[in-house]
Design an enzyme around this catalytic site. Structure first.
Site, PDB file in Angstrom:
ATOM      1  N   CYS A 139       0.807  -1.219   0.000  1.00 46.42           N
ATOM      2  CA  CYS A 139       0.000   0.000   0.000  1.00 46.42           C
ATOM      3  C   CYS A 139       0.843   1.274   0.000  1.00 46.42           C
ATOM      4  CB  CYS A 139      -0.944  -0.011   1.199  1.00 46.42           C
ATOM      5  SG  CYS A 139      -0.134  -0.495   2.731  1.00 46.42           S
ATOM      6  N   HIS A 185      -2.857   6.423   4.652  1.00 41.89           N
ATOM      7  CA  HIS A 185      -1.414   6.572   4.866  1.00 41.89           C
ATOM      8  C   HIS A 185      -0.974   7.947   4.347  1.00 41.89           C
ATOM      9  CE1 HIS A 185      -1.098   2.479   5.964  1.00 41.89           C
ATOM     10  NE2 HIS A 185      -0.411   1.986   4.957  1.00 41.89           N
TER      11      HIS A 185
END
Ligand code: A2P
Length: 345
Positions: free
Chosen positions: A130, A243
């Site tokens: 990711c 994130h």
């Protein structure tokens, strides 16, 4: 698109698995039959899809019989265990785990970054880590205006990357902390609420954790720059599902102007520039959560190096960091006619 495919999700009950169901509905993904697979713990549980209750099944090798396309999101061990069964049943697999990402014969793809390297012979396609996927959405467009030679990244990573249980742990600890109750630690190695810590993966002989090592290797593979100088520090922060990354990009010669960087990012699919200096509004994980686009801002010349620029990125870990990229990949493969027995071949 007509609904013609039999699709399986391995890890359907997980944080990423649940996003697949939502994305299939929202994007009118061409599912005729959806098979939900998880561990025996979840067998019999139901999940809602297009208004119907579908029962979750315990995964077994026979579960892939007649399946056109499977999304694997139940960890590397399960991917290694069930890929042979899927392969035997001629099922195309998009794997969200790290199991096969660095195999030379397995394409590691984000369509916007290196979709052109995908060929019709691929039956197993790996979806990157990711942090790497979100980083490359912002980095890759820069290659249109200049060649970079070195990347330095520090991350601020959310709970979702460690799964649904880690997200719940963050909620529970926050509530307990504020209520003055003792903090319970079940998933994360340290207190998570009101804290941050080095990424919860093992450290190697060079002092890098597994996550950092994956980002380095995967970025080199996807950019096809095996010698790219890249240094990464991965930190877990008490954020639920997006994130963020602080990035410095060094170029071979003088850095492109910030105007040119902004222009190329503005015209890139899947990227949104959020760079409002007057109002101090830049990418934030809350703004990125639930969004398809990766947010990029704090664009500035590096005052310490005329060959470098710096920027800040936020992207939804469960979407462009995982499920959305997998669905983009599937749509890409479907559009080429490489998947599906009847209609798409
Ligand atoms: P289950 O809910 O039955 O444990 P997350 O990343 O959010 O932790 O989700 C992990 C996913 O992987 C869940 O759907 C989980 O199912 C699934 N999973 C974990 N272990 C296994 C296993 N041994 N066999 C099949 N699925 C598994």
């Amino acid at each position: 698109m007509d609904r013609n495919l039999t699709v399986a999700i391995l890890g359907a009950t997980g944080a990423v698995g649940q996003e697949f169901l939502r994305l299939f509905e929202a994007r009118n993904f061409p599912v005729k039959r959806l098979i939900l697979l998880a561990s025996a713990r979840s067998a019999g549980q139901t999940m809602t899809f297009r208004g119907a209750e579908l029962e979750v099944q315990a995964v077994c090798e026979e579960a892939f019989e007649g399946v056109d396309l499977a999304f694997f999101s139940a960890g590397a061990e399960r991917s290694r265990q069930y890929w042979p069964a899927a392969q035997k049943h001629d099922c195309v697999v998009i794997d969200n785990s790290s199991a096969f990402r660095m195999d030379l014969d397995v394409p590691l793809i984000v369509p916007e970054v290196n979709g052109d390297s995908l060929t019709s012979s691929a039956r197993l396609i790996a979806n990157p880590n990711c942090t790497a996927a979100i980083l490359l959405m912002a980095l890759s467009p820069l290659r249109k205006i200049a060649q970079f030679s070195r990347i330095i990244v520090s991350t601020y990573q959310s709970a979702s990357g460690a799964g649904a249980a880690a997200m719940q742990e963050l909620r529970d600890q926050t509530q307990d902390f504020l209520s003055g109750n003792p903090i319970q630690q079940k998933v994360m190695p340290h207190t998570y609420a009101f804290n941050l810590f080095s990424h919860n993966t093992p450290i190697n002989e060079f002092g890098y954790n597994d996550e950092e090592w994956k980002v380095i290797a995967e970025c080199r593979k996807m950019l096809d720059l095996p010698d790219l100088k890249i240094n990464v520090t991965c930190i877990r922060v008490p954020i639920l599902r997006a994130h963020s990354e602080s990035v410095t990009v060094e170029f071979d010669g003088p850095a492109p102007s910030i105007e040119d960087v902004r222009e190329v990012l503005n015209t890139s699919h899947g990227v949104r520039v959020v760079d409002d200096r007057a109002n101090n509004h830049f990418p934030m994980p809350l703004d990125a959560s639930g969004q398809d686009d990766v947010l990029v801002g704090r664009l500035r010349q590096d005052v310490s190096n005329p060959n470098a620029i710096s920027m800040f990125i936020s992207g939804d870990q469960l979407l462009k960091g995982a499920a959305l990229t997998a669905v983009h990949l599937a749509e890409f493969v479907i559009a080429t006619g490489w998947v599906g027995r009847e209609v798409w071949v």
